[in-house]
Write a protein that holds these residues in place. Structure first.
Motif, PDB file in Angstrom:
ATOM      1  N   GLN A 118       0.485  10.601   5.623  1.00 34.66           N
ATOM      2  CA  GLN A 118       0.775  11.828   6.378  1.00 34.66           C
ATOM      3  C   GLN A 118       1.792  12.700   5.646  1.00 34.66           C
ATOM      4  OE1 GLN A 118      -0.759  13.061   8.867  1.00 34.66           O
ATOM      5  NE2 GLN A 118       0.514  13.687  10.581  1.00 34.66           N
ATOM      6  N   VAL A 119       2.801  12.072   5.085  1.00 30.82           N
ATOM      7  CA  VAL A 119       3.803  12.814   4.316  1.00 30.82           C
ATOM      8  C   VAL A 119       3.149  13.436   3.084  1.00 30.82           C
ATOM      9  CG1 VAL A 119       5.866  12.572   2.874  1.00 30.82           C
ATOM     10  CG2 VAL A 119       5.791  11.508   5.134  1.00 30.82           C
ATOM     11  N   ALA A 120       2.321  12.654   2.395  1.00 29.84           N
ATOM     12  CA  ALA A 120       1.668  13.138   1.182  1.00 29.84           C
ATOM     13  C   ALA A 120       0.775  14.340   1.461  1.00 29.84           C
ATOM     14  CB  ALA A 120       0.842  12.021   0.553  1.00 29.84           C
ATOM     15  N   PHE A 121       0.155  14.365   2.640  1.00 29.11           N
ATOM     16  CA  PHE A 121      -0.730  15.469   2.996  1.00 29.11           C
ATOM     17  C   PHE A 121      -0.022  16.532   3.834  1.00 29.11           C
ATOM     18  CE2 PHE A 121      -4.007  12.012   2.480  1.00 29.11           C
ATOM     19  CZ  PHE A 121      -4.512  12.509   1.297  1.00 29.11           C
ATOM     20  N   ALA A 122       1.305  16.571   3.700  1.00 28.35           N
ATOM     21  CA  ALA A 122       2.124  17.605   4.350  1.00 28.35           C
ATOM     22  C   ALA A 122       1.893  17.696   5.852  1.00 28.35           C
ATOM     23  CB  ALA A 122       1.865  18.962   3.688  1.00 28.35           C
ATOM     24  N   GLY A 123       1.742  16.546   6.494  1.00 26.62           N
ATOM     25  CA  GLY A 123       1.602  16.519   7.940  1.00 26.62           C
ATOM     26  C   GLY A 123       0.218  16.869   8.450  1.00 26.62           C
ATOM     27  N   ASP A 124      -0.763  16.966   7.570  1.00 24.02           N
ATOM     28  CA  ASP A 124      -2.133  17.300   7.975  1.00 24.02           C
ATOM     29  C   ASP A 124      -2.836  16.028   8.462  1.00 24.02           C
ATOM     30  OD1 ASP A 124      -4.885  17.901   8.099  1.00 24.02           O
ATOM     31  OD2 ASP A 124      -4.681  19.473   6.584  1.00 24.02           O
ATOM     32  N   SER A 125      -2.920  15.864   9.774  1.00 21.66           N
ATOM     33  CA  SER A 125      -3.497  14.652  10.345  1.00 21.66           C
ATOM     34  C   SER A 125      -4.979  14.502  10.024  1.00 21.66           C
ATOM     35  CB  SER A 125      -3.302  14.635  11.866  1.00 21.66           C
ATOM     36  OG  SER A 125      -1.938  14.547  12.184  1.00 21.66           O
ATOM     37  N   THR A 139       0.809  -1.217   0.000  1.00 19.89           N
ATOM     38  CA  THR A 139       0.000   0.000   0.000  1.00 19.89           C
ATOM     39  C   THR A 139       0.843   1.269   0.000  1.00 19.89           C
ATOM     40  OG1 THR A 139      -1.797  -1.187   1.115  1.00 19.89           O
ATOM     41  CG2 THR A 139      -1.879   1.218   1.157  1.00 19.89           C
ATOM     42  N   PRO A 140       1.782   1.472   0.946  1.00 23.67           N
ATOM     43  CA  PRO A 140       2.595   2.695   0.864  1.00 23.67           C
ATOM     44  C   PRO A 140       3.446   2.750  -0.401  1.00 23.67           C
ATOM     45  CG  PRO A 140       3.425   1.251   2.602  1.00 23.67           C
ATOM     46  CD  PRO A 140       2.100   0.700   2.161  1.00 23.67           C
ATOM     47  N   LYS A 141       3.867   1.579  -0.899  1.00 23.74           N
ATOM     48  CA  LYS A 141       4.622   1.575  -2.150  1.00 23.74           C
ATOM     49  C   LYS A 141       3.749   2.075  -3.300  1.00 23.74           C
ATOM     50  CE  LYS A 141       7.865  -2.152  -1.013  1.00 23.74           C
ATOM     51  NZ  LYS A 141       8.246  -3.564  -1.276  1.00 23.74           N
ATOM     52  N   ALA A 142       2.487   1.639  -3.310  1.00 26.96           N
ATOM     53  CA  ALA A 142       1.563   2.090  -4.354  1.00 26.96           C
ATOM     54  C   ALA A 142       1.302   3.584  -4.236  1.00 26.96           C
ATOM     55  CB  ALA A 142       0.245   1.321  -4.255  1.00 26.96           C
ATOM     56  N   PHE A 143       1.186   4.084  -3.005  1.00 27.09           N
ATOM     57  CA  PHE A 143       0.984   5.516  -2.798  1.00 27.09           C
ATOM     58  C   PHE A 143       2.174   6.310  -3.341  1.00 27.09           C
ATOM     59  CE2 PHE A 143      -1.891   5.011   1.214  1.00 27.09           C
ATOM     60  CZ  PHE A 143      -2.927   4.588   0.408  1.00 27.09           C
ATOM     61  N   ALA A 144       3.379   5.877  -2.972  1.00 18.30           N
ATOM     62  CA  ALA A 144       4.587   6.586  -3.400  1.00 18.30           C
ATOM     63  C   ALA A 144       4.716   6.580  -4.920  1.00 18.30           C
ATOM     64  CB  ALA A 144       5.821   5.951  -2.764  1.00 18.30           C
ATOM     65  N   ASP A 145       4.428   5.438  -5.531  1.00 17.09           N
ATOM     66  CA  ASP A 145       4.519   5.335  -6.979  1.00 17.09           C
ATOM     67  C   ASP A 145       3.495   6.240  -7.657  1.00 17.09           C
ATOM     68  OD1 ASP A 145       5.491   3.997  -9.451  1.00 17.09           O
ATOM     69  OD2 ASP A 145       3.431   3.270  -9.538  1.00 17.09           O
ATOM     70  N   ILE A 202       2.141  -6.368  12.885  1.00  9.21           N
ATOM     71  CA  ILE A 202       1.124  -5.893  11.945  1.00  9.21           C
ATOM     72  C   ILE A 202       0.874  -4.402  12.152  1.00  9.21           C
ATOM     73  CG2 ILE A 202      -1.278  -6.096  11.219  1.00  9.21           C
ATOM     74  CD1 ILE A 202       0.420  -8.508  10.447  1.00  9.21           C
ATOM     75  N   ARG A 203       0.805  -3.975  13.408  1.00 10.48           N
ATOM     76  CA  ARG A 203       0.569  -2.555  13.679  1.00 10.48           C
ATOM     77  C   ARG A 203       1.700  -1.688  13.135  1.00 10.48           C
ATOM     78  NH1 ARG A 203      -2.299  -4.810  18.145  1.00 10.48           N
ATOM     79  NH2 ARG A 203      -0.417  -5.195  19.362  1.00 10.48           N
ATOM     80  N   ALA A 204       2.922  -2.194  13.215  1.00 13.09           N
ATOM     81  CA  ALA A 204       4.057  -1.447  12.669  1.00 13.09           C
ATOM     82  C   ALA A 204       3.916  -1.285  11.156  1.00 13.09           C
ATOM     83  CB  ALA A 204       5.366  -2.158  13.002  1.00 13.09           C
ATOM     84  N   GLY A 205       3.461  -2.332  10.490  1.00 12.85           N
ATOM     85  CA  GLY A 205       3.254  -2.254   9.049  1.00 12.85           C
ATOM     86  C   GLY A 205       2.139  -1.291   8.696  1.00 12.85           C
ATOM     87  N   TRP A 206       1.061  -1.314   9.473  1.00 16.47           N
ATOM     88  CA  TRP A 206      -0.060  -0.412   9.201  1.00 16.47           C
ATOM     89  C   TRP A 206       0.349   1.035   9.466  1.00 16.47           C
ATOM     90  CZ3 TRP A 206      -3.720   3.215  10.101  1.00 16.47           C
ATOM     91  CH2 TRP A 206      -4.906   3.130   9.356  1.00 16.47           C
ATOM     92  N   ALA A 207       1.201   1.255  10.461  1.00 14.69           N
ATOM     93  CA  ALA A 207       1.669   2.613  10.765  1.00 14.69           C
ATOM     94  C   ALA A 207       2.452   3.200   9.586  1.00 14.69           C
ATOM     95  CB  ALA A 207       2.541   2.605  12.019  1.00 14.69           C
ATOM     96  N   GLU A 208       3.117   2.344   8.814  1.00 16.57           N
ATOM     97  CA  GLU A 208       3.833   2.828   7.636  1.00 16.57           C
ATOM     98  C   GLU A 208       2.865   3.353   6.582  1.00 16.57           C
ATOM     99  OE1 GLU A 208       6.686   0.121   6.050  1.00 16.57           O
ATOM    100  OE2 GLU A 208       7.561  -0.310   8.021  1.00 16.57           O
TER     101      GLU A 208
END
Length: 209
Positions: free
Chosen positions: A138-145, A67-73, A126-132
């Motif tokens: 969070q990075v994509a939205f410039a830190g806007d939680s 999932t984060p890889k797909a987001f970054a791509d 699993i939680r560590a993976g989901w946190a990624e």
């Protein structure tokens, strides 16, 4: 035909495990079924993964990592799109594969069961993976939680409604909005129901038929 390396065989086992665990869950899936799907013996399977728990973790973490890889791509390939639009489109492509969607759902059940049984290490991994996944958004939205929460919240609701097979005309979809992203996707869910999907601009989310 060239013989597969141990690493290639490990990859094929993980892919097979995702499919089998997605439909049978942790407790309902035997390692024998997974080994048979890959075409290896159970003893060989246990040379690659020491037990079923380790194999399930590998399958679950693989789904999370994608999932984060797909987001970054998506952000890299679509620099002119908004982060919401690019990542929403990427995520819907991921869950076009119903095994990936169902594996997510089985993972949440497995973590809750493991925690209840006192196996907290299982859940922590699993939680560590989901946190990624969260961190990438969070990075994509410039830190806007708030934007991160809204985006992931919509994604989780879509997971539930697609997995339950709600038709697009049902009232439960009426308030879902992903910042002018309209989503429809072809996938088979556990019940065998078909849903339609694809991504197009709109003011709401188009849901499975």
């Amino acid at each position: 035909m060239a013989r597969m390396s141990a690493e290639e065989r490990r990859e094929s086992v993980i892919r097979a495990a995702i499919t089998e665990f997605a439909h049978g869950g942790y407790n309902g899936t035997s390692t024998e079924v997974i080994a048979k799907r890959v075409g290896v013996s159970q003893p060989y399977l246990f040379r690659l993964f020491k037990n079923k728990r380790e194999l399930f973790l590998a399958a679950a973490l693989r789904c999370l990592e994608e999932t984060p890889k797909a987001f970054a791509d998506a952000l890299e390939r679509r620099p002119d799109s908004s982060p919401m639009e690019a990542m929403a489109a990427a995520y819907m492509r991921l869950i076009d594969d119903s095994d990936k969607l169902l594996m997510q759902m089985q993972t949440y059940v497995a973590v809750a069961s493991a925690d209840a049984a006192g196996d907290h290490e299982f859940g922590e991994r699993i939680r560590a993976g989901w946190a990624e996944v969260w961190d990438q958004a969070q990075v994509a939205f410039a830190g806007d939680s708030k934007q991160t929460t809204d985006f992931l919240g919509c994604g989780m609701l879509i997971n539930v409604l697609v997995a339950l097979g709600f038709p697009e005309e049902h009232r439960v979809w009426s308030g879902l909005n992903m910042s002018d992203i309209k989503v429809a996707s072809d996938a088979k869910v556990a019940s065998g129901a078909k849903v339609t999907s694809g991504v197009e601009a709109a003011s709401d989310v188009k849901v499975p038929r």
